[in-house]
Every structure is written in structure tokens, then in C-alpha cells.
Design an enzyme around this catalytic site. Structure first.
Site, short mmCIF file in Angstrom:
data_model
loop_
_atom_site.label_atom_id
_atom_site.label_comp_id
_atom_site.label_asym_id
_atom_site.label_seq_id
_atom_site.Cartn_x
_atom_site.Cartn_y
_atom_site.Cartn_z
N GLY A 87 69.85 25.65 -7.07
CA GLY A 87 70.61 24.31 -7.83
C GLY A 87 71.45 24.76 -8.92
O GLY A 87 71.15 26.03 -9.28
N ASP A 251 74.79 30.22 -0.99
CA ASP A 251 75.19 29.12 -1.97
C ASP A 251 76.45 29.57 -3.07
O ASP A 251 76.67 28.68 -3.71
CB ASP A 251 73.67 29.04 -3.03
CG ASP A 251 73.64 30.56 -3.57
OD1 ASP A 251 73.25 31.39 -2.89
OD2 ASP A 251 73.50 30.70 -4.90
P1 AMP Z 1 74.20 33.21 -8.91
O1 AMP Z 1 73.67 34.53 -8.55
O2 AMP Z 1 74.93 33.33 -10.09
O3 AMP Z 1 74.92 32.67 -7.68
O4 AMP Z 1 72.92 32.29 -9.31
C1 AMP Z 1 71.96 31.95 -8.09
C2 AMP Z 1 71.14 30.92 -8.80
O5 AMP Z 1 70.41 31.29 -10.05
C3 AMP Z 1 71.77 29.63 -9.03
O6 AMP Z 1 70.95 28.58 -8.71
C4 AMP Z 1 72.06 29.82 -10.64
O7 AMP Z 1 72.25 28.39 -10.95
C5 AMP Z 1 70.73 30.39 -11.25
N1 AMP Z 1 70.82 31.01 -12.27
C6 AMP Z 1 71.83 32.01 -12.70
N2 AMP Z 1 71.69 32.51 -13.71
C7 AMP Z 1 71.04 31.62 -14.47
C8 AMP Z 1 70.46 31.40 -15.88
N3 AMP Z 1 71.07 32.19 -16.84
N4 AMP Z 1 69.69 30.54 -16.04
C9 AMP Z 1 69.43 29.66 -15.12
N5 AMP Z 1 69.70 29.61 -14.00
C10 AMP Z 1 70.60 30.79 -13.56
MG MG Z 2 76.07 31.24 -7.68
#
Ligand code: AMP
Ligand code: MG
Length: 484
Positions: A87, A251
Site C-alpha cells: 500500500g 504493484d
Molecule cells: P517500491 O519498492 O518503491 O515499489 O515500494 C514497495 C512498497 O514499500 C510500497 O508499499 C511502498 O509504499 C513501501 N515503501 C518503500 N519505501 C518506503 C519507506 N521509506 N517507508 C515506508 N514505506 C516504504
Molecule cells: Mg512501488
């Protein structure tokens, strides 16, 4: 601050409650405006003479009247494993606006603090990754490839722990939709048929309005086909410019076919078919040459999620569109890059042999095709110079010149068109790294200059020639981590 050129909506709030949680941004300290995209703002129906007026929104210290921030819930497959706990973990949908041209825009504040979906994350984005996302969204737009966009970004003083301590930043990312394949996986696997149907109708109503009038079964079938085709064409466009996404989890796949989520991405410098830009992707699941297949696999995840509301044959028929759409677009892209208008049976083998040659001889991908776009005006030297073994270039050039004899357009006409598809300027990793280093020292001018260059990647821009240079040794094969 004038923003009366658009209307405010909150259509996402029409979805069932389980699709989101209302969350207030967590303020950043001493934020300052780094970059504001005036051209994009005007596309969206407003302008700002004083971008600093938006700093508070970027910093999460101020909400405009009508903003009602929420974190979206979705799930998805990460590196092939289903993760139910995803999410918006650090981004909030502030509001949706509709511009004078009827285009809708989601405003998403990325780096706004923790949400119920943050898991172990701190909810923040760092300056380095925010600059990288800003640059690449705008580079993609310049190249004419569908992408989420960067409206503005702020930097702040809050320290953020990554591999080392970095500083926080936030980006207002805009897109016609922030709905991902993962939203459908969430609906199907956790919420049930009614929620899935509501989500599907929502997406069709907002983003595929030409399908609304169709009877239900046909509406879903046509819609799914379109999503599959958009995805396939997007990836064919990536391949043609040498773009590696790096984290093609479901996602991170946009339901409207935008390039979505700029993490460890890269544009190829010297051509390497198996290039892995994400250093945490040890198996190379998302290597450059696997992207077309991964796009297909992601469509399969979406297909599975849609089975409760769709006829199986329709799903299967939709999936078959992938290969046709991908192959068609890819072939067209490559024929355009080579300047071939006449159809010739041997073109596919010419294209494949060209890729093999570029790979084997580590030839700079962008310079090669740009060189071909100036072959008759500038001669063969710019191409030959890209090869250690010039005889390889000569042999290939002879074959290419022969092929050109079956073309009917004048050389200058062909090359003029080729220069519209073979960029002179791409966002090489070392360029992004260089502007980040300056930004870290408080100088954002190089970032702005690079953005200017990338807005017109097909133009000569002689004053910016340096940005078209080959990467220095330190700048080749920079390995980018996922931690952003
Ligand atoms: P991503 O690898 O950027 O596609 O992120 C995958 C998941 O991790 C998503 O649900 C993001 O919202 C969450 N996410 C990535 N970085 C952070 C962060 N620094 N703090 C909180 N959630 C994160
Ligand atoms: Mg992402």
C-alpha cells in the site's frame, strides 16, 4: 496562489473504505522548493508565479482547501512472491483535479511520512531518489513515453537513514491514475467480487470512457485487452530507448500503462542485453532483455485477479494480445530507428543482428542510433568510433547501406525523421549522479539545466553538447540500490 483553472474531485473516495486510509502528512523541517514544473502546471490548468507558495504542501505542513489526503491500499507480486501487506507506505493521494482540457490528475505526495502500510519503512523519500524520479519522469515525457510526472519537489533538513544518513525530500508526483495492477490483486484476493467489480467500473469510467456504453461482458473484455496492449507497447518503447525499469513488481505496474515507480532504473550506455540495473536483483529477474516477458507475467497476475468477474475465454483472448502488441510495436520502433519505411522480409534479422553486434562489441546504444540518423550528413566516423574493431562497423554499415537502396525517401528526409525517434540526449546514470552531488551541496541549477536538456532529447541543442558525451569511466555501470 491561483489554482482556479482546474476543478477538484475525490473520485477515489467512492471506492469501498478498505481501498484506503485517511492519513495526514507528517511535516518535514525547513523545507525549500527545489524545482517546480511550470509547463506541466499549465497543462494541468494552473500557473504559479511564486512556486515557493507550494513549499508547505510539499513539506506536509499545509493542505489546501479541498485536499483530503489518503494512503491507497494495494498488494502485489514482488520478485514473483505475493505480498499482501503493500500500500502507499510513504505517499499520499492529496486530491484529484480535472484540467480545462478534461484531463484528470492524481496528486500524490511521495515522502509524506508513515501510513498504516509503511511496514518497517520510515515513510520518507531521500533527496537522491527524489531527484532521480523527477529527472526520469520528465526525461520519459520528453521522449514521448507514457509516464507519471513530476510537478514539484522540495528538500528538507530531516536526516533519513538509508545505507548512510541522507536528507529528506518530497515529490508531488502526478498521473492520470495511481491505480496499479496490485489494486486489482488486493480486491480479488482479499475483498471479493463486489469490490473487484467496483474497482473495475471505477477505472473504466475514469480512464476508458469510450468503453462505458458496451454491454458488461464486452466492456470488461475490451478493457482488459486495452490494458494488456498498453502494457506491451509501453515495454516495447522502453526497449527501444534502452530503458531498464529495475523493479517491475506488479504493484509498480500502472493500470493505464504509464511508466510507474522510478527506483533503481537506468538507461543503457553501452548495449548489454542482460543488463541488471538493480543491485538487489541478483538473479536478474528484471534484466533489460527480460522486461518484455516480465510485462507479460504481470498481465497474468492481473488476469488471475480478474477471473472472478470475467469470462475465462475473454481473459485468455486478452492475454494473447500481449505478444501481438509487443512484437508489432517493437518492430515498428526499430524500423523507425533504422529509418526503414519499405517492408522487407529480412528486416527482422537485420534488427536482431544489429542487437547482437551492439551487445558483443559493447557499443553505446544511444550514440549508435543517433549516428545513423546523421550518416549522410556527418559520415560514418561517429559510428566507426564507437567500435574497437572498426571492421565490424564497416561490415554492418555496408549491409545497412545496401538495405537503404530499397528505400525511396531522400537521405535527408529519412534522417530528419530518424532524429525524431533516436534521441541525442538521454538520462545517463552519471548525469543524474552529477546533478545530485551538486544538489547535495545546495546547488540546484545543474538539475534544472539537465531538465531543460531532457525536455527536448531529439533536438541538437549545441550549447548542451556535453550532455551527449559518453559516460566517464566512473560513471559506467553505476549500481543503484532499491533503497530510496
Ligand atoms: P517500491 O519498492 O518503491 O515499489 O515500494 C514497495 C512498497 O514499500 C510500497 O508499499 C511502498 O509504499 C513501501 N515503501 C518503500 N519505501 C518506503 C519507506 N521509506 N517507508 C515506508 N514505506 C516504504
Ligand atoms: Mg512501488
Amino acid at each position: 496562489m491561483s489554482h482556479n483553472g482546474f476543478t477538484v474531485e475525490h473520485r477515489y473516495l467512492e471506492l469501498p473504505d478498505s481501498f484506503y486510509t485517511r492519513v495526514q502528512p507528517t511535516p518535514l523541517k525547513d523545507a525549500r522548493m527545489v524545482c517546480f514544473n511550470h509547463a506541466l502546471a499549465s497543462e494541468m490548468g494552473f500557473h504559479s508565479e511564486k512556486p515557493e507558495e507550494w513549499t508547505g504542501v510539499g513539506a506536509g505542513t499545509e493542505l489546501l482547501e479541498g485536499m483530503d489526503p489518503l494512503a491507497m491500499k494495494y498488494t502485489g507480486h514482488q520478485f514473483g512472491m505475493y505480498n499482501p501487506d503493500l500500500g502507499d507506505g510513504r505517499g499520499l493521494l492529496l486530491w484529484e483535479t480535472v484540467g480545462p482540457d478534461g484531463r484528470r490528475w492524481d496528486w500524490h505526495l511521495k515522502g509524506a511520512g508513515t501510513t498504516p502500510y509503511s511496514r518497517f519503512g520510515d515513510g520518507r523519500a531521500v533527496l537522491r531518489s527524489t531527484i532521480r524520479e523527477y529527472l526520469c519522469s520528465e526525461a520519459m515525457a520528453g521522449l514521448g513515453i507514457p509516464s507519471t510526472r513530476a510537478l514539484f519537489m522540495v528538500s528538507a533538513r530531516d536526516p533519513v537513514r538509508r545505507e548512510s544518513i541522507e536528507t529528506a525530500a518530497a515529490l508531488v508526483r502526478v498521473a492520470e491514475s495511481h491505480i496499479r495492477f496490485g489494486h486489482f490483486e488486493f480486491a480479488a484476493h482479499h475483498e471479493g467480487e463486489a469490490a473487484l467489480r467496483t474497482l473495475t467500473e471505477h477505472v473504466i469510467a475514469l480512464h476508458f470512457p469510450h468503453l462505458i456504453e458496451l454491454p458488461q461482458q464486452e466492456r470488461y473484455a475490451r478493457w482488459f485487452e486495452e490494458v494488456v496492449e498498453r502494457t506491451a507497447r509501453l515495454i516495447a518503447d522502453w526497449q527501444a530507448v534502452g530503458f531498464c525499469h529495475g523493479v517491475m513488481n506488479s504493484d509498480n505496474m500502472s493500470i493505464i500503462g504509464d511508466t510507474f515507480d522510478y527506483g533503481p532504473y537506468a538507461f543503457l550506455d553501452d548495449f548489454d542485453a542482460g543488463y541488471i540495473c538493480n543491485h538487489t536483483d541478483q538473479g536478474g529477474r528484471y534484466a533489460y532483455n527480460r522486461q518484455p516477458n516480465v510485462g507479460f507475467v504481470n498481465c497474468q497476475y492481473l488476469a488471475n485477479a480478474l477471473l472472478p468477474i470475467m469470462n475465462e475465454d475473454d481473459v485468455r483472448r486478452g492475454m494473447r494480445r500481449y505478444e501481438t502488441a509487443y512484437n508489432g510495436r517493437f518492430l515498428q520502433n526499430m524500423r523507425d530507428k533504422l529509418g526503414l519505411v519499405q517492408e522487407d522480409e529480412s528486416d527482422l534479422s537485420l534488427i536482431m543482428d544489429t542487437f547482437s553486434m551492439l551487445h558483443e562489441h559493447h557499443v553505446d546504444y544511444t550514440r549508435f542510433f543517433r549516428g545513423l540518423s546523421n550518416l549522410h550528413s556527418h559520415g560514418t566516423a561517429p559510428i566507426r568510433d564507437l567500435f574497437v574493431d572498426r571492421s565490424v562497423a564497416d561490415q554492418w554499415l555496408e549491409r545497412y547501406q545496401q538495405r537503404l537502396q530499397t528505400e525511396t525517401r531522400a537521405h535527408d528526409e529519412r534522417e530528419f525523421t530518424m532524429r525524431k525517434v533516436n534521441p541525442k540526449y538521454i538520462l545517463r546514470n552519471y548525469l543524474a549522479q552529477r546533478v545530485f552531488q551538486d544538489a547535495q551541496n545546495g546547488d540546484y541549477e545543474p538539475l534544472k539545466e539537465l531538465l531543460t536538456v531532457l525536455q527536448k532529447p531529439f533536438d541538437e541543442q549545441p550549447e548542451f553538447e556535453g550532455y551527449a558525451a559518453l559516460p566517464p569511466d566512473w560513471g559506467k555501470h553505476l549500481s543503484i540500490s532499491c533503497s530510496s
